[in-house]
Design an enzyme around this catalytic site. Structure first.
Site, PDB file in Angstrom:
ATOM      1  CG  ASP A  36      -8.008  11.587  12.616  1.00 25.54           C
ATOM      2  OD1 ASP A  36      -8.844  11.250  11.757  1.00 25.54           O
ATOM      3  OD2 ASP A  36      -7.438  10.758  13.362  1.00 25.54           O
ATOM      4  CG  HIS A  68     -14.754  13.654   4.583  1.00 29.48           C
ATOM      5  ND1 HIS A  68     -13.735  13.517   5.500  1.00 29.48           N
ATOM      6  CD2 HIS A  68     -15.160  12.393   4.280  1.00 29.48           C
ATOM      7  CE1 HIS A  68     -13.536  12.222   5.745  1.00 29.48           C
ATOM      8  NE2 HIS A  68     -14.392  11.525   5.019  1.00 29.48           N
ATOM      9  CG  LEU A 112      -0.242  30.426   5.190  1.00 31.95           C
ATOM     10  CD1 LEU A 112       0.460  30.289   6.546  1.00 31.95           C
ATOM     11  CD2 LEU A 112      -1.741  30.099   5.351  1.00 31.95           C
TER      12      LEU A 112
HETATM   13  C1  IPE Z   1      -4.519  10.433   9.011  1.00 32.74           C
HETATM   14  O1  IPE Z   1      -5.781  10.142   9.493  1.00 32.74           O
HETATM   15  C2  IPE Z   1      -4.597  10.999   7.641  1.00 32.74           C
HETATM   16  C3  IPE Z   1      -5.293  12.271   7.508  1.00 32.74           C
HETATM   17  C4  IPE Z   1      -5.769  13.020   8.466  1.00 32.74           C
HETATM   18  C5  IPE Z   1      -5.429  12.721   6.158  1.00 32.74           C
HETATM   19  P1  IPE Z   1      -6.366   8.659   9.476  1.00 32.74           P
HETATM   20  O2  IPE Z   1      -7.689   8.741  10.114  1.00 32.74           O
HETATM   21  O3  IPE Z   1      -6.305   8.117   8.092  1.00 32.74           O
HETATM   22  O4  IPE Z   1      -5.279   7.900  10.342  1.00 32.74           O
HETATM   23  P2  IPE Z   1      -5.382   6.542  11.192  1.00 32.74           P
HETATM   24  O5  IPE Z   1      -5.843   5.468  10.248  1.00 32.74           O
HETATM   25  O6  IPE Z   1      -6.374   6.780  12.287  1.00 32.74           O
HETATM   26  O7  IPE Z   1      -4.003   6.337  11.711  1.00 32.74           O
HETATM   27  C1  IPE Z   2      -9.865  12.873   8.597  1.00 26.86           C
HETATM   28  O1  IPE Z   2     -11.039  12.427   9.176  1.00 26.86           O
HETATM   29  C2  IPE Z   2      -9.986  13.050   7.102  1.00 26.86           C
HETATM   30  C3  IPE Z   2      -9.275  12.040   6.310  1.00 26.86           C
HETATM   31  C4  IPE Z   2      -8.488  11.110   6.760  1.00 26.86           C
HETATM   32  C5  IPE Z   2      -9.478  12.105   4.885  1.00 26.86           C
HETATM   33  P1  IPE Z   2     -11.411  10.888   9.209  1.00 26.86           P
HETATM   34  O2  IPE Z   2     -12.176  10.559   7.968  1.00 26.86           O
HETATM   35  O3  IPE Z   2     -10.203  10.055   9.434  1.00 26.86           O
HETATM   36  O4  IPE Z   2     -12.369  10.843  10.456  1.00 26.86           O
HETATM   37  P2  IPE Z   2     -12.463   9.675  11.529  1.00 26.86           P
HETATM   38  O5  IPE Z   2     -11.079   9.452  12.072  1.00 26.86           O
HETATM   39  O6  IPE Z   2     -12.996   8.475  10.828  1.00 26.86           O
HETATM   40  O7  IPE Z   2     -13.383  10.228  12.552  1.00 26.86           O
HETATM   41 MG    MG Z   3      -9.294   9.320  11.104  1.00 28.36          MG
END
Ligand code: IPE
Ligand code: IPE
Ligand code: MG
Length: 246
Positions: free
Chosen positions: A22, A39, A133
């Site tokens: 995240d 990303h 792995l």
């Molecule tokens: C969880 O992250 C999903 C992934 C890392 C793929 P999100 O950013 O989508 O989760 P919430 O919305 O903060 O719970």
């Molecule tokens: C995690 O990073 C990747 C996915 C959920 C695809 P985020 O896109 O959720 O990044 P934040 O949480 O908005 O910073």
């Molecule tokens: Mg996120």
């Protein structure tokens, strides 16, 4: 050393680590970059961690890349994420094979853009012999849906024990329960990740954003894991035990 192995069977075993990757978006916007750049940097972090994991005692690594709830994001971001996934599947396979990585993808495949499901099948077949792995990438994944689908398949199958039901959930007979779940970016929630397999997982939350997560951060998380006492409901550090009969 042999005696250590005998004394610490869990620590000595190759661990199953799950990571909720995240913080890509926040990492990017704080730098004045587009979320897409975050990303992209997240893919670099995946490469680093996949490479570092086996030497740190990790045998199975489950990475949360796209949740079933992530479809709620703006279309442009979803399209960009799917493009990155397509790119990863097209370009990473040779490196995975070279490093002995077996790739499997968990989650729904029927809602992915054209060609991605086929690319996943191909990548899984090409990496099937990897023994260093087991890399599992969760895409269009929801732990609750995985449990629900297993329950639907189990209905009418007669009594099932936990192991047999777990096999239905994971589709991977004998898969080790997740030992450690790491979440980056400071959020402290599971967001529908490995709810069954993580019943006794240790949880590690770090403020680091995923694009800045390094091999040393994985080592720190594992060091903290190894300092903990896992009791599985008992009173001393132990493996999950059989219930004795009286
Ligand atoms: C969880 O992250 C999903 C992934 C890392 C793929 P999100 O950013 O989508 O989760 P919430 O919305 O903060 O719970
Ligand atoms: C995690 O990073 C990747 C996915 C959920 C695809 P985020 O896109 O959720 O990044 P934040 O949480 O908005 O910073
Ligand atoms: Mg996120």
């Amino acid at each position: 050393m042999q005696s250590n192995v005998a004394l610490k069977p869990i620590a000595a075993a190759r661990l199953h680590v799950g990571i909720i990757m995240d913080g890509n978006g926040r990492w990017a916007t704080r730098r004045g970059l587009s979320r897409l750049r975050g990303h992209e940097a997240g893919v670099e972090a995946i490469r680093r961690i996949v490479e570092a994991a086996p030497d740190q005692g990790v045998g199975t690594l489950t990475l949360y890349a796209f949740s079933s709830d992530n479809w709620r994001r703006p279309k442009a971001e979803v399209t960009a994420l799917m493009g990155l996934l397509r790119f990863y599947l097209a370009n990473e396979i040779a490196a995975l094979v070279r490093n002995g990585v077996r790739l499997t993808v968990i989650g729904r495949r029927d809602r992915l853009p054209d060609g991605i499901a086929a690319a996943i099948t191909r990548a899984e077949a090409e990496t099937a012999d990897g023994a260093t792995l087991h890399l599992r990438i969760a895409i269009d994944y929801s732990a609750r849906d995985a449990i629900l689908n297993a329950a639907a398949r189990a209905a009418g199958a007669g009594p099932l024990d936990r192991e047999a039901f777990a096999d239905l959930i994971t589709g991977e007979p004998g898969l080790r329960d997740v030992d450690l779940i790491i979440r980056t970016s400071g959020e402290k929630r599971l967001s529908d990740f490995l709810l069954w397999e993580g019943a006794y997982a240790e949880l590690h939350f770090t403020e680091r954003m995923w694009p800045e997560f390094e091999a040393d951060d994985l080592a720190d998380a594992l060091a903290s894991f190894h300092r903990r006492e896992r009791r599985f409901g008992g009173l001393t550090a132990s493996a999950p035990a059989e219930v004795p009969t009286f």
